[in-house]
Design a protein around this motif. Structure first.
Motif, short mmCIF file in Angstrom:
data_model
loop_
_atom_site.label_atom_id
_atom_site.label_comp_id
_atom_site.label_asym_id
_atom_site.label_seq_id
_atom_site.Cartn_x
_atom_site.Cartn_y
_atom_site.Cartn_z
N VAL A 1 49.22 38.19 28.41
CA VAL A 1 49.20 37.38 29.80
C VAL A 1 50.53 37.40 30.41
O VAL A 1 51.66 37.66 29.83
CB VAL A 1 49.25 35.82 29.28
N ASP A 2 50.49 37.66 31.80
CA ASP A 2 51.72 38.14 32.55
C ASP A 2 52.88 37.01 32.26
O ASP A 2 52.68 35.85 32.61
CB ASP A 2 51.18 37.93 33.97
N ARG A 3 53.93 37.52 32.20
CA ARG A 3 55.18 36.70 31.71
C ARG A 3 55.47 35.79 33.21
O ARG A 3 56.17 34.90 33.05
CB ARG A 3 56.29 37.48 31.38
N GLY B 1 40.41 32.79 29.38
CA GLY B 1 39.88 33.79 29.78
C GLY B 1 40.68 34.59 30.72
O GLY B 1 40.29 35.57 31.43
N TRP B 2 42.16 34.53 30.45
CA TRP B 2 43.08 35.58 31.28
C TRP B 2 42.72 37.13 31.14
O TRP B 2 42.39 37.47 29.97
CB TRP B 2 44.49 35.47 30.98
N GLN B 3 42.73 37.63 32.30
CA GLN B 3 42.39 39.08 32.26
C GLN B 3 43.62 39.78 32.29
O GLN B 3 44.46 40.01 33.36
CB GLN B 3 41.47 39.53 33.51
N GLY C 1 46.37 42.77 32.70
CA GLY C 1 46.48 43.77 33.73
C GLY C 1 45.91 43.46 35.03
O GLY C 1 46.26 44.32 36.15
N GLN C 2 45.47 42.29 35.45
CA GLN C 2 45.05 41.87 36.61
C GLN C 2 45.81 40.92 37.10
O GLN C 2 46.43 39.97 36.51
CB GLN C 2 43.56 41.49 36.52
N THR C 3 45.77 40.82 38.58
CA THR C 3 46.59 39.72 39.25
C THR C 3 45.82 38.65 39.44
O THR C 3 44.34 38.45 38.88
CB THR C 3 47.34 40.37 40.83
N TRP C 4 46.16 37.72 40.23
CA TRP C 4 45.21 36.29 40.66
C TRP C 4 44.61 36.45 41.95
O TRP C 4 43.38 35.80 41.92
CB TRP C 4 46.36 35.15 40.67
N GLY C 5 45.01 37.23 42.83
CA GLY C 5 44.41 37.61 43.99
C GLY C 5 45.27 38.02 44.94
O GLY C 5 46.18 38.38 44.80
N TYR C 6 44.50 38.12 46.09
CA TYR C 6 45.36 38.79 47.29
C TYR C 6 45.31 38.07 48.78
O TYR C 6 44.18 37.31 48.96
CB TYR C 6 44.65 40.32 47.64
N MET D 1 40.36 35.61 45.83
CA MET D 1 40.83 34.87 44.57
C MET D 1 39.96 35.70 43.37
O MET D 1 38.73 35.67 43.39
CB MET D 1 40.41 33.29 44.47
N LEU D 2 40.64 36.24 42.31
CA LEU D 2 40.04 36.76 41.52
C LEU D 2 39.98 35.98 40.00
O LEU D 2 40.13 34.78 40.18
CB LEU D 2 40.89 38.05 40.94
N THR D 3 39.48 36.39 39.04
CA THR D 3 38.98 35.77 37.69
C THR D 3 40.08 35.03 37.21
O THR D 3 40.29 33.90 36.92
CB THR D 3 38.54 36.71 36.56
#
Length: 461
Positions: free
Chosen positions: A175-177, A289-291, A293-298, A357-359
């Protein structure tokens, strides 16, 4: 606050008119129902009482601001003043009657007696539970307040101070710090605004008085489990009016599901142990469900003439498909993975920026089911990482509608046959859809953004 931590979203839904989900969606969540809003609106926190001894801490701040003595705004029969007084008079019997349920959870009689001694109903919670605040802040004001230079500077200090812990947690959970640090900063302003009510007293009150007793009975008994197990001490269990506690605002049941003993000391201390706090918050997001290496959105530029009927959480398409419709990433950069699926959010309509917005954005919304909150968390994380502010301007010339005006807008939409719900001054997806259909009928951009102009058009002026 986690999607297992959130009641504040009920208030946010009233505030943002469709940016947040409905109160119903929020009611199954845990989190920081009061302090999160206190940090925005500057409500004074009660002074911290002296640390309690072996028994229960005092009920907290009810003496500072007493119950109004009035019926609640929900109209629920358990929220009339007479019903509240009757339930409060039976409070001791209600708490005692929960002993068999506590015993079935493995709580000893000694612990039950110890941690329920001295409890008293904090009826001020009835006002807080059933309040209908007249929020008038726009989403850009909200973001300005939460994502500011002072908070960012403190966040960078936290990331540096606890780098070994963040390193270990990122390896263990993926999970992204920066997301974890963002939640910490926005939920409690880095442990400086965590709430001051004794969680056991608050949840006991809400388990015995008011309209959500079954929900809070579980929270109350779980709080006793936490104390009986020895993870936290009574003086650490201080939090918001609904029982959320700690720097990232866990409700007791969320603590039970997600808290971990990261440093192996035998206790899951999400209040004063940064390693446990960081790991527990990461575990929460990972299990939701955190993915990795992926961001949250753009942030994206939406072309003129775009069909905003597609700006809906149910309308998920790949980034490549959105590009084919003319959407471009703000700043001109390409999307790293064009096959990722996203939905379009346009919180300020056609006049403001769009966001795909992504996963992981949906995962943040499980922490708090309000799109405005999740947008603030994602943006704050990007800024902590060194990213720039949003590229596009917000329509700051637009004023936020008051709750009374939102209610009128819903009533007018209903009169014209566009809205089939019950007008309540709280905007959700149904109101947005109705407003989009009205806008389409008059040839305006059907973006679902409630403005003073739209209200005037509905009034026929």
């Amino acid at each position: 606050m986690t999607g297992h931590n959130r009641l504040a979203a009920a208030a946010l839904a009233a505030w943002f008119g469709g940016v947040a989900l409905s109160a119903t969606a929020a009611q199954a969540q845990s989190g920081n129902p009061l302090n999160f809003l206190d940090s925005i609106f500057g409500n004074p926190s009660p002074s911290r009482p002296a640390a309690p001894g072996a028994g229960a801490p005092s009920g907290g701040s009810s003496a500072v601001q007493p119950w109004s003595g009035e019926d609640g705004a929900s109209g629920h029969p358990l929220m009339t003043a007479a019903a509240i007084r009757e339930a409060a008079a039976n409070f001791d019997n209600c708490v005692a009657a929960m002993w068999p349920d506590a015993a079935r959870r493995g709580i000893s009689r000694e612990s039950f007696e110890r941690y329920t001694a001295g409890l008293s109903p904090d009826l001020r919670l009835m006002d807080l539970m059933d309040s209908q605040p007249e929020f008038t802040k726009s989403i850009w004001d909200y973001l300005d307040i939460l994502v500011n230079d002072t908070r960012l500077a403190k966040g960078r200090e936290i990331l540096a101070q606890y780098k070994p812990q963040f390193d270990a947690v990122e390896r263990a959970y993926g999970v992204d710090r920066y997301i974890i640090a963002s939640i910490w900063g926005i939920e409690s302003n880095y442990s400086t605004q965590m709430g001051d009510r004794y969680v056991v007293n608050s949840t006991a009150t809400l388990a015995c008085v008011g309209r959500r007793q079954a929900y809070f009975k579980d929270e109350f008994l779980t709080a006793l489990e936490i104390l009986h197990r020895g993870d936290l001490r009574p003086e650490q269990l201080r939090g918001s009016w609904a029982g959320a506690f700690g720097p990232t605002q866990f409700m007791p049941t969320a603590f039970k599901r997600f808290a971990v003993d990261a440093d192996g000391d035998g206790r899951r201390d999400v209040v004063d142990n940064p390693y446990d706090l960081i790991a527990s918050t990461a575990n929460n997001l990972k299990k939701d469900g955190w993915q990795t290496g992926q961001t949250w959105g753009y942030e994206v530029v939406v072309p003129r003439g775009f069909n905003y009927m597609l700006a809906d959480r149910r309308q998920t398409q790949t980034l490549a498909q959105w590009e084919q419709m003319g959407l471009r990433r703000a700043g001109g950069q390409p999307f790293p993975r064009s096959n990722e699926k996203a939905y379009l959010l346009a919180p300020a309509g056609a006049a403001g920026p769009g966001f795909l917005m992504l996963t992981n954005f949906r995962v943040i919304m499980k922490y708090n089911p309000a799109e405005a909150y999740a947008l603030a968390i994602g943006h704050f994380a990007d800024r902590l990482r060194g990213g720039a502010p949003f590229v596009q301007e917000w329509p700051r010339q637009e004023r936020a509608l008051s709750r009374t005006e939102k209610l009128e807008l819903q009533q007018l939409l209903a009169q014209r046959g566009f809205y089939r719900g019950t007008p309540d001054g709280q905007f959700g997806s149904e109101t947005r859809s109705a407003l989009r259909n009205f806008q389409a009928s008059i040839g305006a951009p059907a973006d679902g953004f409630a403005t003073g102009e739209m209200l005037e058009r509905l009034r026929g002026r």
